[in-house]
Design a protein around this motif. Structure first.
Motif, mmCIF file in Angstrom:
data_model
loop_
_atom_site.group_PDB
_atom_site.id
_atom_site.type_symbol
_atom_site.label_atom_id
_atom_site.label_comp_id
_atom_site.label_asym_id
_atom_site.label_seq_id
_atom_site.Cartn_x
_atom_site.Cartn_y
_atom_site.Cartn_z
ATOM 1 N N ALA A 40 0.817 -1.212 0.000
ATOM 2 C CA ALA A 40 0.000 0.000 0.000
ATOM 3 C C ALA A 40 0.852 1.264 0.000
ATOM 4 C CB ALA A 40 -0.949 -0.003 1.196
ATOM 5 N N ALA A 41 2.126 1.160 0.346
ATOM 6 C CA ALA A 41 3.007 2.325 0.361
ATOM 7 C C ALA A 41 3.624 2.598 -1.018
ATOM 8 C CB ALA A 41 4.117 2.123 1.389
ATOM 9 N N GLU A 42 3.501 1.658 -1.928
ATOM 10 C CA GLU A 42 4.084 1.821 -3.275
ATOM 11 C C GLU A 42 3.382 2.972 -3.995
ATOM 12 O OE1 GLU A 42 6.268 1.844 -6.229
ATOM 13 O OE2 GLU A 42 6.722 0.068 -5.032
ATOM 14 N N ARG A 43 4.153 3.823 -4.670
ATOM 15 C CA ARG A 43 3.582 4.963 -5.369
ATOM 16 C C ARG A 43 3.675 4.817 -6.887
ATOM 17 N NH1 ARG A 43 0.091 6.816 -2.391
ATOM 18 N NH2 ARG A 43 0.021 8.703 -3.611
ATOM 19 N N ASN A 44 4.247 3.719 -7.372
ATOM 20 C CA ASN A 44 4.351 3.478 -8.811
ATOM 21 C C ASN A 44 3.295 2.436 -9.183
ATOM 22 O OD1 ASN A 44 4.969 2.689 -11.416
ATOM 23 N ND2 ASN A 44 7.181 2.655 -11.070
ATOM 24 N N ILE A 45 2.254 2.874 -9.862
ATOM 25 C CA ILE A 45 1.121 1.990 -10.163
ATOM 26 C C ILE A 45 1.537 0.773 -10.975
ATOM 27 C CG2 ILE A 45 0.258 3.028 -12.310
ATOM 28 C CD1 ILE A 45 -1.959 2.209 -9.310
ATOM 29 N N SER A 46 2.610 0.877 -11.748
ATOM 30 C CA SER A 46 3.034 -0.261 -12.573
ATOM 31 C C SER A 46 3.616 -1.399 -11.742
ATOM 32 C CB SER A 46 4.045 0.185 -13.636
ATOM 33 O OG SER A 46 5.252 0.576 -13.021
ATOM 34 N N LYS A 47 3.821 -1.165 -10.455
ATOM 35 C CA LYS A 47 4.357 -2.206 -9.567
ATOM 36 C C LYS A 47 3.295 -2.763 -8.612
ATOM 37 C CE LYS A 47 9.011 -0.259 -9.495
ATOM 38 N NZ LYS A 47 10.056 0.296 -8.623
ATOM 39 N N ILE A 48 2.054 -2.363 -8.834
ATOM 40 C CA ILE A 48 0.990 -2.701 -7.888
ATOM 41 C C ILE A 48 -0.004 -3.674 -8.512
ATOM 42 C CG2 ILE A 48 -0.902 -1.755 -6.519
ATOM 43 C CD1 ILE A 48 0.661 0.873 -6.411
ATOM 44 N N ARG A 49 -0.419 -4.670 -7.728
ATOM 45 C CA ARG A 49 -1.459 -5.617 -8.147
ATOM 46 C C ARG A 49 -2.761 -5.252 -7.457
ATOM 47 N NH1 ARG A 49 -0.121 -11.034 -10.049
ATOM 48 N NH2 ARG A 49 -2.138 -11.531 -9.204
ATOM 49 N N GLY A 50 -3.828 -5.269 -8.232
ATOM 50 C CA GLY A 50 -5.126 -5.005 -7.639
ATOM 51 C C GLY A 50 -6.147 -4.662 -8.701
ATOM 52 N N ILE A 51 -7.263 -4.140 -8.249
ATOM 53 C CA ILE A 51 -8.379 -3.811 -9.134
ATOM 54 C C ILE A 51 -8.648 -2.313 -9.044
ATOM 55 C CG2 ILE A 51 -10.845 -4.156 -9.543
ATOM 56 C CD1 ILE A 51 -10.463 -6.969 -8.329
ATOM 57 N N VAL A 52 -8.660 -1.662 -10.204
ATOM 58 C CA VAL A 52 -8.975 -0.238 -10.280
ATOM 59 C C VAL A 52 -10.453 -0.100 -10.630
ATOM 60 C CG1 VAL A 52 -8.483 1.949 -11.437
ATOM 61 C CG2 VAL A 52 -6.648 0.307 -11.074
ATOM 62 N N ARG A 53 -11.167 0.708 -9.851
ATOM 63 C CA ARG A 53 -12.566 1.019 -10.138
ATOM 64 C C ARG A 53 -12.608 2.437 -10.701
ATOM 65 N NH1 ARG A 53 -14.710 1.636 -5.421
ATOM 66 N NH2 ARG A 53 -12.868 1.189 -4.198
ATOM 67 N N TYR A 54 -13.298 2.624 -11.834
ATOM 68 C CA TYR A 54 -13.273 3.918 -12.507
ATOM 69 C C TYR A 54 -14.536 4.123 -13.337
ATOM 70 C CZ TYR A 54 -11.687 0.874 -16.277
ATOM 71 O OH TYR A 54 -11.581 -0.133 -17.201
ATOM 72 N N VAL A 55 -14.706 5.365 -13.812
ATOM 73 C CA VAL A 55 -15.858 5.723 -14.638
ATOM 74 C C VAL A 55 -15.348 6.051 -16.036
ATOM 75 C CG1 VAL A 55 -17.739 7.381 -14.965
ATOM 76 C CG2 VAL A 55 -17.131 6.617 -12.655
ATOM 77 N N VAL A 56 -16.048 5.527 -17.037
ATOM 78 C CA VAL A 56 -15.742 5.800 -18.441
ATOM 79 C C VAL A 56 -16.907 6.585 -19.041
ATOM 80 C CG1 VAL A 56 -15.457 4.760 -20.725
ATOM 81 C CG2 VAL A 56 -14.317 3.761 -18.754
ATOM 82 N N GLU A 57 -16.559 7.610 -19.814
ATOM 83 C CA GLU A 57 -17.579 8.318 -20.594
ATOM 84 C C GLU A 57 -17.362 7.944 -22.046
ATOM 85 O OE1 GLU A 57 -19.152 12.757 -21.759
ATOM 86 O OE2 GLU A 57 -18.049 12.491 -19.884
ATOM 87 N N TYR A 58 -18.427 7.425 -22.665
ATOM 88 C CA TYR A 58 -18.361 6.997 -24.053
ATOM 89 C C TYR A 58 -18.627 8.172 -24.989
ATOM 90 C CZ TYR A 58 -18.406 2.384 -21.978
ATOM 91 O OH TYR A 58 -18.092 1.278 -21.237
ATOM 92 N N THR A 59 -18.328 7.990 -26.256
ATOM 93 C CA THR A 59 -18.496 9.051 -27.248
ATOM 94 C C THR A 59 -19.949 9.495 -27.377
ATOM 95 O OG1 THR A 59 -18.571 7.374 -28.984
ATOM 96 C CG2 THR A 59 -16.444 8.436 -28.581
#
Length: 170
Positions: A20-39
């Motif tokens: 949880a202290a890692e600040r480089n997302i490319s070194k982290i395993r997990g699930i990102v929750r996000y919102v997408v806006e379509y065209t």
């Protein structure tokens, strides 16, 4: 490939090995929750799993959005193990053969199971349990018959978990 723009990162669900202290997302395993806006203007909440070295295509966009979120003060929580009940829900089913052999290896006999079923006071419940025991092709860890029998046969929930894990190999 998703045809849209990530408008907001909602949060991050870490895996057990996530630092949880890692600040480089490319070194982290997990699930990102996000919102997408379509065209077309529609929005949708999505999730993407991030795994170091395994991300490509849309995951790269998600990683970039997650890194920006992290840089802006987003917090990756410490991983919290799920409660035992949730783990039991996710246990694979056992075949009838595996379940019966597991019971035998744990020191219980099939006649003890039959006696436990015969001792059920309610006739309808007793018959239902008998049908489940005799004809079920597989057994689920949290099925009411399994839970009931485990108590009657003197198992703790943890002992049933161990029986389940060892029986998967039979």
């Amino acid at each position: 490939m998703i045809n849209g723009t990530i408008t907001k990162v909602i949060g991050f669900d870490p895996y057990y090995e996530t630092d949880a202290a890692e600040r480089n997302i490319s070194k982290i395993r997990g699930i990102v929750r996000y919102v997408v806006e379509y065209t077309n203007g529609a929005t949708e909440e999505l999730v993407t799993t991030l795994r170091p070295g395994e991300n490509f295509g849309w995951s790269i966009k998600v990683m970039q959005a997650a890194q920006a979120w992290l840089n802006a003060g987003g917090v990756i929580p410490e991983w919290v193990p799920p409660p035992p009940e949730e783990l039991r829900e996710g246990m694979p089913s056992l075949t009838a053969r595996q379940f019966r052999l597991g019971l035998l290896q744990s020191g219980r006999s099939l006649s003890q199971v039959e006696e436990a079923i015969a001792a059920i006071a309610d006739p309808a419940k007793r018959e239902t349990a008998q049908v489940e025991w005799e004809y079920a092709a597989e057994f689920n860890r949290t099925h009411p018959l399994v839970v009931s029998l485990s108590v009657t046969l003197g198992f703790t929930p943890e002992e049933v978990d161990a029986l389940w894990q060892s029986s998967l190999q039979l």
